[in-house]
Design a protein around this motif. Structure first.
Motif, PDB file in Angstrom:
ATOM      1  N   ILE A  53     -59.452 -57.724  47.178  1.00  0.00           N
ATOM      2  CA  ILE A  53     -60.723 -57.858  46.845  1.00  0.00           C
ATOM      3  C   ILE A  53     -61.736 -56.608  47.238  1.00  0.00           C
ATOM      4  CG2 ILE A  53     -62.100 -59.507  46.064  1.00  0.00           C
ATOM      5  CD1 ILE A  53     -59.989 -60.090  44.391  1.00  0.00           C
ATOM      6  N   ASP A  54     -61.690 -56.106  46.606  1.00  0.00           N
ATOM      7  CA  ASP A  54     -62.822 -54.269  47.478  1.00  0.00           C
ATOM      8  C   ASP A  54     -64.422 -54.735  46.694  1.00  0.00           C
ATOM      9  OD1 ASP A  54     -60.720 -53.649  48.699  1.00  0.00           O
ATOM     10  OD2 ASP A  54     -59.703 -53.800  46.636  1.00  0.00           O
ATOM     11  N   PRO A  55     -64.725 -54.108  47.836  1.00  0.00           N
ATOM     12  CA  PRO A  55     -66.583 -54.052  47.127  1.00  0.00           C
ATOM     13  C   PRO A  55     -66.830 -52.483  45.879  1.00  0.00           C
ATOM     14  CG  PRO A  55     -66.272 -53.635  49.857  1.00  0.00           C
ATOM     15  CD  PRO A  55     -64.946 -53.648  49.223  1.00  0.00           C
ATOM     16  N   ALA A 165     -61.006 -55.198  55.762  1.00  0.00           N
ATOM     17  CA  ALA A 165     -60.331 -55.328  55.447  1.00  0.00           C
ATOM     18  C   ALA A 165     -59.918 -53.373  56.276  1.00  0.00           C
ATOM     19  CB  ALA A 165     -60.470 -54.655  54.051  1.00  0.00           C
ATOM     20  N   VAL A 166     -60.964 -52.632  56.302  1.00  0.00           N
ATOM     21  CA  VAL A 166     -61.463 -51.415  57.223  1.00  0.00           C
ATOM     22  C   VAL A 166     -61.377 -51.038  58.435  1.00  0.00           C
ATOM     23  CG1 VAL A 166     -61.647 -49.134  56.746  1.00  0.00           C
ATOM     24  CG2 VAL A 166     -61.487 -50.230  54.516  1.00  0.00           C
ATOM     25  N   ALA A 324     -64.518 -65.131  45.530  1.00  0.00           N
ATOM     26  CA  ALA A 324     -63.151 -64.728  46.693  1.00  0.00           C
ATOM     27  C   ALA A 324     -64.217 -62.785  45.949  1.00  0.00           C
ATOM     28  CB  ALA A 324     -62.639 -63.541  46.487  1.00  0.00           C
ATOM     29  N   LEU A 325     -64.541 -62.176  45.033  1.00  0.00           N
ATOM     30  CA  LEU A 325     -65.770 -60.698  45.090  1.00  0.00           C
ATOM     31  C   LEU A 325     -67.243 -61.204  45.566  1.00  0.00           C
ATOM     32  CD1 LEU A 325     -65.914 -58.142  44.029  1.00  0.00           C
ATOM     33  CD2 LEU A 325     -66.560 -58.487  41.953  1.00  0.00           C
ATOM     34  N   VAL A 326     -67.378 -62.124  44.895  1.00  0.00           N
ATOM     35  CA  VAL A 326     -68.609 -62.377  45.266  1.00  0.00           C
ATOM     36  C   VAL A 326     -69.004 -62.770  46.473  1.00  0.00           C
ATOM     37  CG1 VAL A 326     -71.271 -63.942  44.702  1.00  0.00           C
ATOM     38  CG2 VAL A 326     -69.175 -63.370  42.849  1.00  0.00           C
ATOM     39  N   GLY A 327     -68.147 -63.703  47.255  1.00  0.00           N
ATOM     40  CA  GLY A 327     -68.446 -63.937  49.065  1.00  0.00           C
ATOM     41  C   GLY A 327     -68.132 -62.565  49.991  1.00  0.00           C
ATOM     42  N   LEU A 328     -67.666 -61.247  48.830  1.00  0.00           N
ATOM     43  CA  LEU A 328     -67.591 -60.165  49.331  1.00  0.00           C
ATOM     44  C   LEU A 328     -68.962 -59.773  49.926  1.00  0.00           C
ATOM     45  CD1 LEU A 328     -64.472 -58.672  50.013  1.00  0.00           C
ATOM     46  CD2 LEU A 328     -65.274 -57.732  48.588  1.00  0.00           C
ATOM     47  N   SER A 330     -71.674 -61.302  50.204  1.00  0.00           N
ATOM     48  CA  SER A 330     -72.349 -62.036  51.194  1.00  0.00           C
ATOM     49  C   SER A 330     -71.777 -62.456  52.326  1.00  0.00           C
ATOM     50  CB  SER A 330     -72.617 -63.429  50.336  1.00  0.00           C
ATOM     51  OG  SER A 330     -71.457 -63.893  50.084  1.00  0.00           O
ATOM     52  N   GLY A 331     -70.679 -61.925  52.733  1.00  0.00           N
ATOM     53  CA  GLY A 331     -69.978 -61.996  54.120  1.00  0.00           C
ATOM     54  C   GLY A 331     -69.263 -63.241  54.059  1.00  0.00           C
ATOM     55  N   VAL A 332     -69.029 -63.875  53.036  1.00  0.00           N
ATOM     56  CA  VAL A 332     -68.211 -65.107  53.313  1.00  0.00           C
ATOM     57  C   VAL A 332     -66.482 -64.881  53.846  1.00  0.00           C
ATOM     58  CG1 VAL A 332     -67.161 -67.406  52.466  1.00  0.00           C
ATOM     59  CG2 VAL A 332     -68.961 -66.398  51.450  1.00  0.00           C
ATOM     60  N   ASN A 333     -66.099 -63.919  53.681  1.00  0.00           N
ATOM     61  CA  ASN A 333     -64.568 -63.801  53.546  1.00  0.00           C
ATOM     62  C   ASN A 333     -64.901 -63.799  55.585  1.00  0.00           C
ATOM     63  OD1 ASN A 333     -66.179 -61.603  53.493  1.00  0.00           O
ATOM     64  ND2 ASN A 333     -64.621 -59.676  53.651  1.00  0.00           N
ATOM     65  N   VAL A 334     -63.578 -63.485  56.246  1.00  0.00           N
ATOM     66  CA  VAL A 334     -62.941 -63.163  57.280  1.00  0.00           C
ATOM     67  C   VAL A 334     -61.670 -62.367  57.430  1.00  0.00           C
ATOM     68  CG1 VAL A 334     -62.887 -64.402  60.097  1.00  0.00           C
ATOM     69  CG2 VAL A 334     -64.443 -65.399  58.527  1.00  0.00           C
ATOM     70  N   GLY A 335     -61.993 -60.990  57.054  1.00  0.00           N
ATOM     71  CA  GLY A 335     -60.586 -60.530  57.551  1.00  0.00           C
ATOM     72  C   GLY A 335     -60.571 -59.921  55.811  1.00  0.00           C
ATOM     73  N   LYS A 336     -59.339 -59.334  55.307  1.00  0.00           N
ATOM     74  CA  LYS A 336     -59.528 -58.454  54.806  1.00  0.00           C
ATOM     75  C   LYS A 336     -59.425 -59.689  53.736  1.00  0.00           C
ATOM     76  CE  LYS A 336     -57.660 -56.856  50.290  1.00  0.00           C
ATOM     77  NZ  LYS A 336     -58.551 -55.640  49.991  1.00  0.00           N
ATOM     78  N   GLN A 337     -60.378 -59.516  52.046  1.00  0.00           N
ATOM     79  CA  GLN A 337     -60.126 -60.533  51.439  1.00  0.00           C
ATOM     80  C   GLN A 337     -58.896 -60.089  50.253  1.00  0.00           C
ATOM     81  OE1 GLN A 337     -61.824 -62.988  50.578  1.00  0.00           O
ATOM     82  NE2 GLN A 337     -60.354 -64.076  49.619  1.00  0.00           N
TER      83      GLN A 337
END
Lengths: 344, 344
Positions: A53-55, A165-166, A324-328, A330-337
């Motif tokens: 899941i990438d920006p 992720a990066v 998961a994409l939408v969360g990216l 708003s920064g919901v993910n912690v680390g690589k999604q």
């Protein structure tokens, strides 16, 4: 016609105007043949295991972003993933092999033109790593930091979106290169991760800073040699005020700006690029895959010797991909999604 | 004490806030010793012949622009010039020699630390050329174009402020490199000059264009490979929309933005730098003077063979310097703006 199987897909329901919403995508179940149809020489039929899941995916969900090919409406979203070959008419890939590269957001895919498809190199490492540290984000960090930023021992490095992720890899690569590295992220938890798990020298929560310029001056009293920019906008502007002479800025992503690419926040102080003799360079990882073997040579031993670590945020099931994409953003993910579609 | 002589000077009366006005400077007549005073080993005493009127001077007339040293109030403005050595206690310079480099805006100067002072190489060429094609602007064009833009035959080049001290050379260098080159300038006369005298393939008057983006699309239907940016701001933004893949932008000056350096017009589309893999680099000519002999080797034959030409706008008398500087920012000058203080 061969045997058909049910195939859950995530499709693009409408082009995104500004921010992405889950309702821009929908789930559909269609059918797919289990064998490669005749007339598809060079194709590979795969079972998808992990989706990355990438920006940048948001850019392709918009109608007209130059140099990004938009997705087709009512067709599956596509992106990087890890897959298992179920059938192949391509000489490089055999049934049963594990691969990573471009695939579609669905359970099974017929990849007609597998030009961005690599074999999984080391099956002892987590397979999901091929969506991250051993895949495109890993290559992005490697190429961006070592090829574009030309780090020297003792230099100061700043990374935004540093737990992503990066970003998490830039920080760790910077430490292996003998640099001082500071990262910013959007929560206390992420800041803790950067300092305590990922080896950053310092880290801060940009959401708690009124004034990015002042924050950077606090962590870099003598200025920044290298900025690995994952966000663009106001943060880039603050960084330019704090760059040192002959500094380097690698522009990799602009997650803060993806919602309004064409008219994003202005950068008003490019004069700094002149007076500080800064090199600012944008790149696409896809242009640099010839360096992938060299990258693996460097990174696999670092993983095996536990000198580098990788934080993933794994969502279960293809149904979780839109969220998961939408969360990216708003920064919901912690680390690589990552999204798991199936475990082998 | 040795013999004293009257010395007309242009001094900075007050720091400039935004735009420069003639009243920010004043003329003063002081006295100066005709010989180097004792205790000034390594100094050179010169009679100033030509003064170079350059946009960056405005930056130094402001109080706090990072990495530019502000002038001292009630002291002469300084900048590039061509001078004749009247006395020297420096081993590299002899009485009677002609030099160019950093001097003050006055009739006679005691240059205490002549670290940016070069000998006039070829006395057969017009002496004023050492403020232009054979001086800093020439080196700026040479270094900026050949070192930073890495031109290839057949590439497309765009130059803003194209009839100015640097721009007119970029266009001509681009032609010698086999490139297609288009320049923009601010009057019909300048556009004529670019097309008819300076060999640009095309030229346009930016003041007659409502939409820079559309103008660039007209002249570069397939995009721009190289942009030599002398202006910054909205034009830079329009160029980024029209860059080709792997394009290069040399940032040399931002004359449209000097009046408000700290908060200039925003560039809102830096995302283009990523998606088009653009390299954007700022530079200061002063870092590259080791290339000066190599540059002369290239440019002097081009001048002698009349393969390159240079347009100057010469104002008479040191009294004209304040007006000449102010005129630069409204584009009154046609070609390189020079002030003659004395003719040998």
């Amino acid at each position: 016609m061969g045997e058909e199987i049910s195939n859950k897909q995530v499709i693009l329901s409408n082009y995104v105007e500004t921010s992405v919403k889950e309702s821009d995508m929908s789930l559909r179940t269609s059918k797919i043949q289990l064998k490669i149809p005749s007339g598809c020489d060079g194709a590979v039929f795969v079972k998808n295991l992990y989706l990355s899941i990438d920006p940048y995916i948001l850019g392709r969900m918009k109608k007209r972003v130059p140099y990004l090919s938009s997705y087709t409406l009512d067709s599956p979203i596509s992106g990087y993933g890890v897959s298992k070959v179920l059938d192949s008419s391509h000489p490089n890939f055999k049934t049963g092999e594990l691969v990573w590269g471009f695939t579609d957001w669905e359970e099974y895919s017929l990849i007609k033109d597998p030009n961005i498809l690599f074999k999984v190199h080391d099956k002892d490492l987590p397979l999901s790593y091929y969506t991250g540290i051993l895949g495109m984000p890993g290559m992005t960090a490697y190429v961006g930091f070592f090829e574009f930023c030309s780090p020297k021992k003792g230099e100061t490095v700043y990374v935004s979106a540093a737990s992503g992720a990066v970003g998490q890899l830039i920080g760790q690569f910077a430490k292996t290169a003998g640099c001082y590295v500071v990262g910013s992220a959007g929560s206390k938890e992420k800041v803790g991760l950067l300092k305590n798990k990922l080896g950053f020298d310092e880290a801060f929560n940009y959401k708690e800073e009124q004034d990015y310029d002042a924050a950077l001056k606090r962590y870099f009293p003598d200025g920044i040699d290298i900025y690995f920019d994952n966000v663009g906008g106001k943060m880039l502007e603050a960084v330019l005020n704090n760059m040192r002479l002959h500094g380097r800025v690698a522009l990799c992503g602009m997650i803060s700006q993806y919602n309004s690419l064409e008219q994003s926040e202005g950068v008003h102080n490019l004069f700094n690029v002149i007076i500080k003799r800064v090199r600012m360079e944008g790149f696409f990882t896809i242009d640099h895959y010839h360096l992938y073997p060299k990258f693996l040579e460097m990174v696999v031993p670092l993983i095996n010797e536990e000198k580098i670590t990788y934080v993933e945020d794994i969502a279960e099931g293809i149904e979780s991909a839109p969220g998961a994409l939408v969360g990216l953003f708003s920064g919901v993910n912690v680390g690589k999604q990552v999204v798991v579609v199936a475990r082998e």
